[in-house]
Every structure is written in structure tokens, then in C-alpha cells.
Design a protein around this motif. Structure first.
Motif, PDB file in Angstrom:
ATOM      1  N   LYS A   2       8.345  -7.063  -0.364  1.00 23.13           N
ATOM      2  CA  LYS A   2       8.221  -5.876  -1.139  1.00 23.13           C
ATOM      3  C   LYS A   2       7.042  -5.215  -1.095  1.00 23.13           C
ATOM      4  N   PHE A   3       6.757  -3.697  -1.429  1.00 27.44           N
ATOM      5  CA  PHE A   3       5.499  -3.249  -1.339  1.00 27.44           C
ATOM      6  C   PHE A   3       5.660  -2.104  -2.439  1.00 27.44           C
ATOM      7  N   MET A   4       4.663  -1.620  -3.342  1.00 26.36           N
ATOM      8  CA  MET A   4       4.494  -0.801  -4.110  1.00 26.36           C
ATOM      9  C   MET A   4       3.329   0.206  -3.977  1.00 26.36           C
ATOM     10  N   LYS A   5       3.559   1.134  -3.736  1.00 21.62           N
ATOM     11  CA  LYS A   5       2.416   2.447  -3.509  1.00 21.62           C
ATOM     12  C   LYS A   5       2.040   3.266  -4.586  1.00 21.62           C
ATOM     13  N   LEU A   6       0.852   3.279  -4.927  1.00 23.25           N
ATOM     14  CA  LEU A   6       0.327   3.928  -6.229  1.00 23.25           C
ATOM     15  C   LEU A   6      -0.753   4.883  -5.664  1.00 23.25           C
ATOM     16  N   GLY A   7      -0.998   6.093  -6.297  1.00 20.99           N
ATOM     17  CA  GLY A   7      -2.016   7.372  -6.135  1.00 20.99           C
ATOM     18  C   GLY A   7      -1.504   7.851  -4.697  1.00 20.99           C
ATOM     19  N   THR A   8      -2.244   9.193  -4.645  1.00 23.66           N
ATOM     20  CA  THR A   8      -2.077  10.148  -3.755  1.00 23.66           C
ATOM     21  C   THR A   8      -3.377  10.541  -2.868  1.00 23.66           C
ATOM     22  N   ARG A   9      -4.578  10.344  -3.310  1.00 23.26           N
ATOM     23  CA  ARG A   9      -5.676  10.759  -2.886  1.00 23.26           C
ATOM     24  C   ARG A   9      -6.023   9.824  -1.826  1.00 23.26           C
ATOM     25  N   PRO A  10      -6.844  10.333  -0.590  1.00 27.11           N
ATOM     26  CA  PRO A  10      -7.280   9.661   0.557  1.00 27.11           C
ATOM     27  C   PRO A  10      -8.330   8.577   0.033  1.00 27.11           C
ATOM     28  N   ASP A  11      -8.564   7.581   0.844  1.00 25.70           N
ATOM     29  CA  ASP A  11      -9.583   6.508   0.259  1.00 25.70           C
ATOM     30  C   ASP A  11     -10.981   7.207   0.778  1.00 25.70           C
ATOM     31  N   THR A  12     -11.832   7.466  -0.170  1.00 26.02           N
ATOM     32  CA  THR A  12     -13.090   8.011  -0.090  1.00 26.02           C
ATOM     33  C   THR A  12     -14.341   7.065  -0.417  1.00 26.02           C
ATOM     34  N   PHE A  13     -13.846   5.765  -0.438  1.00 23.38           N
ATOM     35  CA  PHE A  13     -14.909   4.587  -0.419  1.00 23.38           C
ATOM     36  C   PHE A  13     -15.581   4.618   0.834  1.00 23.38           C
ATOM     37  N   TYR A  14     -16.761   4.164   0.745  1.00 23.26           N
ATOM     38  CA  TYR A  14     -17.633   3.812   2.076  1.00 23.26           C
ATOM     39  C   TYR A  14     -18.722   3.022   1.818  1.00 23.26           C
ATOM     40  N   THR A  15     -19.368   2.308   2.786  1.00 16.90           N
ATOM     41  CA  THR A  15     -20.275   1.373   2.466  1.00 16.90           C
ATOM     42  C   THR A  15     -21.621   1.646   3.174  1.00 16.90           C
ATOM     43  N   PHE A 129       6.331  -4.238 -11.405  1.00 14.96           N
ATOM     44  CA  PHE A 129       6.423  -4.594  -9.883  1.00 14.96           C
ATOM     45  C   PHE A 129       6.343  -6.088  -9.684  1.00 14.96           C
ATOM     46  N   PHE A 130       5.926  -6.961 -10.498  1.00 13.59           N
ATOM     47  CA  PHE A 130       5.695  -8.394 -10.289  1.00 13.59           C
ATOM     48  C   PHE A 130       7.076  -8.946 -10.641  1.00 13.59           C
ATOM     49  N   ASN A 131       7.836  -8.560 -11.758  1.00 16.22           N
ATOM     50  CA  ASN A 131       8.842  -8.808 -12.208  1.00 16.22           C
ATOM     51  C   ASN A 131       9.999  -8.628 -11.682  1.00 16.22           C
ATOM     52  N   SER A 132      10.035  -7.257 -11.217  1.00 16.85           N
ATOM     53  CA  SER A 132      11.193  -6.775 -10.608  1.00 16.85           C
ATOM     54  C   SER A 132      11.265  -6.902  -9.103  1.00 16.85           C
ATOM     55  N   CYS A 133      10.312  -7.307  -8.467  1.00 16.56           N
ATOM     56  CA  CYS A 133      10.275  -7.008  -6.884  1.00 16.56           C
ATOM     57  C   CYS A 133       9.614  -8.629  -6.170  1.00 16.56           C
ATOM     58  N   ILE A 134       8.519  -8.809  -6.750  1.00 19.51           N
ATOM     59  CA  ILE A 134       8.074 -10.083  -6.419  1.00 19.51           C
ATOM     60  C   ILE A 134       8.942 -11.524  -6.763  1.00 19.51           C
ATOM     61  N   LEU A 135       9.383 -11.590  -7.907  1.00 20.29           N
ATOM     62  CA  LEU A 135       9.980 -12.865  -8.361  1.00 20.29           C
ATOM     63  C   LEU A 135      11.202 -12.904  -8.181  1.00 20.29           C
ATOM     64  N   GLU A 136      11.940 -11.801  -7.606  1.00 22.42           N
ATOM     65  CA  GLU A 136      13.157 -11.797  -7.018  1.00 22.42           C
ATOM     66  C   GLU A 136      13.420 -12.241  -5.518  1.00 22.42           C
ATOM     67  N   GLY A 137      12.218 -12.089  -4.743  1.00 20.21           N
ATOM     68  CA  GLY A 137      12.215 -12.480  -3.513  1.00 20.21           C
ATOM     69  C   GLY A 137      11.844 -13.876  -3.121  1.00 20.21           C
ATOM     70  N   TRP A 138      12.366 -14.459  -2.211  1.00 15.17           N
ATOM     71  CA  TRP A 138      11.970 -15.952  -1.800  1.00 15.17           C
ATOM     72  C   TRP A 138      10.566 -16.020  -1.167  1.00 15.17           C
ATOM     73  N   LYS A 139      10.195 -15.379  -0.284  1.00 13.74           N
ATOM     74  CA  LYS A 139       8.962 -15.455   0.331  1.00 13.74           C
ATOM     75  C   LYS A 139       7.904 -14.722  -0.428  1.00 13.74           C
ATOM     76  N   ASP A 140       8.179 -13.507  -1.083  1.00 16.80           N
ATOM     77  CA  ASP A 140       7.366 -13.127  -2.003  1.00 16.80           C
ATOM     78  C   ASP A 140       6.773 -14.017  -3.133  1.00 16.80           C
ATOM     79  N   SER A 141       7.642 -14.661  -3.508  1.00 16.95           N
ATOM     80  CA  SER A 141       7.311 -15.552  -4.707  1.00 16.95           C
ATOM     81  C   SER A 141       6.738 -16.758  -3.872  1.00 16.95           C
ATOM     82  N   ILE A 142       6.818 -17.186  -2.883  1.00 13.14           N
ATOM     83  CA  ILE A 142       5.827 -18.408  -2.160  1.00 13.14           C
ATOM     84  C   ILE A 142       4.629 -17.697  -1.811  1.00 13.14           C
ATOM     85  N   VAL A 143       4.349 -16.599  -1.427  1.00 15.73           N
ATOM     86  CA  VAL A 143       3.040 -15.912  -1.126  1.00 15.73           C
ATOM     87  C   VAL A 143       2.199 -15.691  -2.411  1.00 15.73           C
TER      88      VAL A 143
END
Length: 595
Positions: A2-15, A129-143
């Protein structure tokens, strides 16, 4: 996953070198240092400060200034976790999954990005996100559980580790028929597309990716439920050991010894100690092959005496299940020369015999315990046959293991004779004393007629052993003849006795009449006479062999007398004359035979 996407702006961080900044028309007024990375950010232009309660407190304590500097070296998850929190504040798109949700959650808690600071903050979203998605999946819980290893203290304090373990254990306890999620199962010969049913140990490979402490937590929780068979727990331990422990059961070339030294020995010892402590007490929960391999690994890693003692005890309890291949473990010698680890086999056999004598001091011939020890004796003799081919096998270790078995373990000595013969063939440099000591463990009375026939012609055996074989073979033949006569032979012997009585009652005949009577009768030799001739022939062979051995003893005494320089030439000449007479009489019969 499972994935969760937050934010809409492009990534403007640079090094730039070791500095991370955000592309903006507004100059940065906040400097945050994390380890070797410096972040140039903004206090109020973007909602960084309003969302982070920790930064608010730190800046208030530092006073008003144009540019503030804050050090966050102890933030959980490091600069990667902080950058996720910073991008959330800037509205930049971030993707959360089981791989990064734990460190983002710990960092957000550290920065106090909670609802009390601002509504809809980062901690609330991560919690959902952690309670509803991560803990509900087998491999997500392992990772997710695996990722807690880098933030052990924070994960335990926030309850993340416990919730992941509970989720994993709950799914393992689900009946295999109800498992509807993907899992890793790479056993040889298993094809998930062809097999409709889920195997009972479907979960063992996925949890083997965890660190040893997390793995221990799961196994301990599973054992406390008493809902899984001990064999399944044992299989999980076996899979984990194959995944993390070095395989020391294979003979390695000498140049690979350096790589073994460079391996993390301390870590491997801890893994081994933990696995041994988790083995269920039930007999058969793990195979004796697995226990012997662990014991071999313990020897190569220098494990603690407690671990070695427990493994020896467990191996001894299940030694009656062992096969020859299970015992063929290489000895890890510092010289790089490898021979079979006969010391390991000896200590395990000793443990088995101690338990066997305590529990069953006087087993009957038909009991399960008698069959058990005879099975072990058969396997040990077969192991000796394989180990005898090893040119590095010391003769005293070979003898010690062969003598460790009690007499009841060997109803026959045929397999032991084969092992001794193989050892003599593979070690031609043994001196006469060593050969005699080796053959002393052989009981010639327990050899089959076929093996006796081979032993009599075996030039590798000491002469004393050959004489013993001849003697007991003759004795066995005479007993068999006297005790197992068929009815027809008994009848013929009765008739012979009656005939002799009739002849004795007849009047004496003249010489001519006796000759004619002998021509008419011409009786054939009786069975008794044939047996008597056969005994005389075997006895003569034994007497010849014994006289030859006596002659050899006299020769040895003469050689010792010469080496010590003892005077008395008259006695020496007398012995030489006697010995030469005996040697010349036996020379025709035993020319060319190996003494």
C-alpha cells in the motif's frame, strides 16, 4: 504493498555540496543542521514553523534574529526522515509506504507535528495510514517491522514494534485455507500456480528477513499461544538458520578460511544462541540433521559451552533417527586439511549412551530400546566405513569410536570388519602394534561364515586375528554338525552301530575269507568319518598357523636381544638353531604371505 500520496507541489529541493535548499524567490531565514547536512529553509514563508511544535520552542528560546540556526542531530530517522516532514510542510508531493512510514512517524513525533499544534497535521495522517493500510497487509507489516530496527527505542516507546508483531502473529495463526494474501515460498519443487492449497509453513520465509531480536519476539509470541505445532516452530528456526548462519557443513578450500574469519562472528554467535534457545522441548520438533549441523556450526564459531551442551543433549535424544549422511560433517582444522568430525560423533554418541543406560538399564531383546541402540550401532559402523577412507583419520580416534558402542549394539561384527579392512587398506603405514590394537576390537565369534572366509585370506590382518577366525570358524562348524543332524543321518548312524554289533558277534574268518568279504562289502566312508577327517584338516591348518606365529615371536625376541647387545652367544645360537628349523619347515607353506 500500500502507498499514500500527500502534497501536490513538485519537488524543488536541490543540493549544493553538503547543503539542501528549496528553490524560492524568498531568501532562507532558517538553518537546520542534521549530522553533515545543512538545510536552508524558511520560517514563515511556508508553514514549516507553524506545523512543528519543537521548532517553535527552540526558536523562542534562541530569541529574535534575522537568521536562526537549529541543530537536530538526534532526530530519529536522520536527514531522510526530516526531509519527509519538511516536504509535507512545503506541500511537496511525498509517497509514503511500509518502507518509510515508520521513520516519518517517529520524526513527526519528534518534531511535535501533532493536532495540538495545528489541525490536520502530519502525525494524524501517518497514524491513519499505518493502522488502516500497513497493519492490514502481510508483507507491509513485515517490512514496517523490519524498518523499526534502525529506531528501536522510538519504535518501542511509540508502540509501533508491538503493533507490528501483533499483526504478524495474528496473520500466522489464520488457517491456511483462509490465507488470501501474497507470501514468499521458494521451496524446491513447489509451484504456487499448480498448488491450490496453501502450505502450513507459508510464513516462515518472510519472517526470516527480520533481525534476530524481532524474529525472537515473533517466535516467543507464537509459542505463548500454543496454537501451532512444535514442528512448524522448528521449521521456522530451520529456515532462519539457513538464511543467516554460515554453512559450515561443506568442505571448503584452504583459501576460503580467510573469508570465514572476516565474517561477523559475534553476530553469528548471537543468532546461533538465540535459535538454540527457541527450539521447542518436544522431541521431533526439529530433525537430528538440523541439530547436528547447528552443533557443527557451534564448533566453528566458538559458541558458548551452554549452547554446545544443549545441542549435544538434543542430538543424543534423537540419535536413533540419524543416518550416515547426517554424520558426515567436516572437521574444521586450522591446517586447512579436512577430515570427518569424529570427535563430534563421539560426544553425541556418548550423550545417547548415557541417556540410554539411565532410562533403560536392562532392555529386553525385543524391546524398542534394543532396536534403537542396534540401529545406532549399525549407523556408527557404516560411518566408520566412510571415515576409514580419510587419510587424516587418527587410528586411536577410530578405535575409540568403535569401542564406545556396547556389545548389545552389535549382534554381528560384519560391518565393523568391513570398516577395519577399509582402514587397513587406506593406511598401509600402520605398524604391527597399531594393527593388532585395531583388530583387537573385532569379535571373531560374531562374524558370518562369508566374512570369515574373506578374513582367512586377508593378508592385511595380523596373524593372531587370522588364527582366531580359524579357531572360531572350526568351533562353529563342529557345533553345527553335532547339534543339527538331519533324521536320515541319525538313522544311518543307528544302522551303522547295529551293523558293527552284528559283525562283532560273527565268528572270526580266515585271511582269505576276510579279503573276499571286504571285496563284497566295500563300504564307503561314513559321515562321522568324513567329519572327523575335516576336523583333523582344520586342526592341522590351525596348528601350522600357530606354530608360524610362535616362530615369529621367537624371531622378535632374537632381534631385541641383538639390539640390546646382550652377551651369551650360546643361548642365542641355540635359539637361532631352533628358529631356523621351524622357519624351514613352514617356508614351503607360507612363502610370500604378508606377516
Amino acid at each position: 504493498m500500500k502507498f499514500m500520496k500527500l502534497g501536490t507541489r513538485p519537488d524543488t529541493f536541490y543540493t549544493e555540496e553538503a547543503t539542501r535548499t528549496v528553490s524560492s524567490d524568498v531568501a532562507s531565514d532558517l538553518v537546520i543542521q542534521i549530522n553533515n547536512i545543512t538545510y536552508l529553509l524558511h520560517k514563515l514563508q511556508f508553514p514549516l514553523l507553524p506545523k512543528c511544535g519543537l521548532l517553535q520552542q527552540l526558536l523562542v528560546d534562541s530569541g529574535d534574529s534575522d537568521t536562526d540556526s537549529v541543530q537536530l542531530h538526534d532526530i530519529p530517522g536522520g536527514e531522510d526522515a526530516f526531509e519527509l516532514c519538511a516536504k509535507f510542510c512545503y506541500g511537496i508531493t511525498i509517497n509514503l509506504s511500509a518502507h518509510n512510514v515508520v521513520r516519518a512517524f517517529c520524526a513527526a513525533k519528534y518534531l511535535r507535528m501533532t493536532e495540538s499544534v495545528e489541525k490536520g497535521n502530519f502525525v494524524l495522517k501517518l497514524e491513519a495510514f499505518f493502522n488502516s493500510c500497513i497493519l492490514e497487509g502481510w508483507k507491509d507489516s513485515i517490512v514496517a517491522l523490519h524498518s523499526t530496527g534502525k529506531m528501536i527505542e522510538w519504535s518501542e516507546n511509540l508502540g509501533i514494534t508491538r503493533r507490528c508483531i501483533d499483526s504478524v502473529v495474528e496473520k500466522i495463526l489464520v488457517p491456511p485455507a483462509k490465507v488470501n494474501w501474497s507470501f514468499t515460498y521458494s521451496r524446491p519443487g513447489y509451484n504456487q500456480k499448480r498448488h491450490q492449497s496453501v502450505p502450513r509453513d507459508w510464513w516462515t520465509e518472510d519472517i526470516s528477513d527480520l533481525e534476530i531480536d524481532l524474529f525472537r519476539f515473533i517466535i516467543t509470541a507464537l509459542r505463548s499461544t500454543n496454537m501451532l505445532q512444535p514442528q512448524l516452530i522448528g521449521e521456522a528456526l530451520h529456515v532462519y538458520a539457513c538464511r543467516w548462519l554460515p554453512d559450515t557443513t561443506k568442505v571448503r578450500p584452504p583459501e576460503s578460511s580467510v573469508s570465514l574469519i572476516n565474517q561477523p562472528v559475534e553476530k553469528n554467535r548471537r543468532v546461533l544462541d538465540t535459535i538454540v534457545s527457541l527450539i521447542p522441548a518436544d522431541r521431533g520438533s526439529v530433525s537430528v540433521n538440523f541439530l547436528l549441523r547447528l552443533l557443527s556450526t557451534a564448533g566453528s564459531l566458538g559458541a558458548s559451552p551452554v549452547t554446545k551442551t544443549e545441542l549435544i543433549r538434543r542430538c543424543g535424544l534423537q540419535l536413533d533417527e540419524v543416518t550416515v549422511d547426517d554424520l558426515l560433517l567436516p572437521s574444521h582444522l586450522s591446517s586447512g586439511q579436512h577430515c570427518y568430525d569424529i570427535d563430534l560423533v563421539s560426544v553425541v554418541l556418548e550423550s545417547f549412551l548415557v541417556l540410554w543406560r539411565i532410562q533403560y538399564p536392562a532392555p529386553s531383546q525385543d524391546s524398542q530400546f534394543m532396536r534403537s541402540i542396534r540401529k545406532v550401532g549399525k549407523v556408527i559402523d557404516c560411518f566408520l566405513q566412510v571415515a576409514a577412507k580419510d587419510p587424516n583419520m587418527p587410528v586411536m580416534k577410530f578405535i575409540s569410536l568403535a569401542e564406545a558402542l556396547p556389545d548389545v549394539a552389535r549382534p554381528k561384527h560384519d560391518d565393523l570388519y568391513k570398516a577395519i579392512n577399509i582402514y587397513l587398506k587406506g593406511h598401509p603405514d600402520l605398524n604391527k602394534a597399531e594393527k593388532k590394537r585395531l583388530c583387537r576390537i573385532l569379535d571373531c565369534q560374531k562374524l558370518s561364515p562369508e566374512v570369515c572366509a574373506h578374513a582367512v585370506k586377508n593378508e592385511r590382518l595380523p596373524l593372531r586375528t587370522v588364527v582366531q577366525v580359524l579357531f572360531f570358524d572350526q568351533e562353529r562348524g563342529s557345533k553345527a554338525t553335532s547339534q543339527k543332524l538331519p533324521p536320515q543321518e541319525l538313522l544311518s548312524r543307528t544302522q551303522e552301530i547295529q551293523l558293527n554289533e552284528t559283525v562283532q558277534s560273527k565268528p572270526k574268518l580266515s585271511p582269505d575269507d576276510r579279503a573276499q568279504e571286504g571285496v563284497r562289502r566295500a563300504p564307503s566312508p561314513t559321515i562321522h568319518e568324513r567329519d572327523h577327517h575335516k576336523k583333523l584338516h582344520l586342526k592341522s591348518e590351525r596348528n601350522i598357523a600357530m606354530s608360524r606365529e610362535q616362530g615369529e615371536v621367537e624371531l622378535e625376541k632374537v632381534r631385541e636381544t641383538k639390539e640390546e647387545g646382550i652377551s651369551g652367544s650360546k643361548m642365542m645360537n641355540t635359539r637361532k638353531t631352533t628358529i631356523q628349523g621351524k622357519s624351514s619347515s613352514d617356508h614351503g607353506h607360507y612363502k610370500g604371505r604378508d606377516r
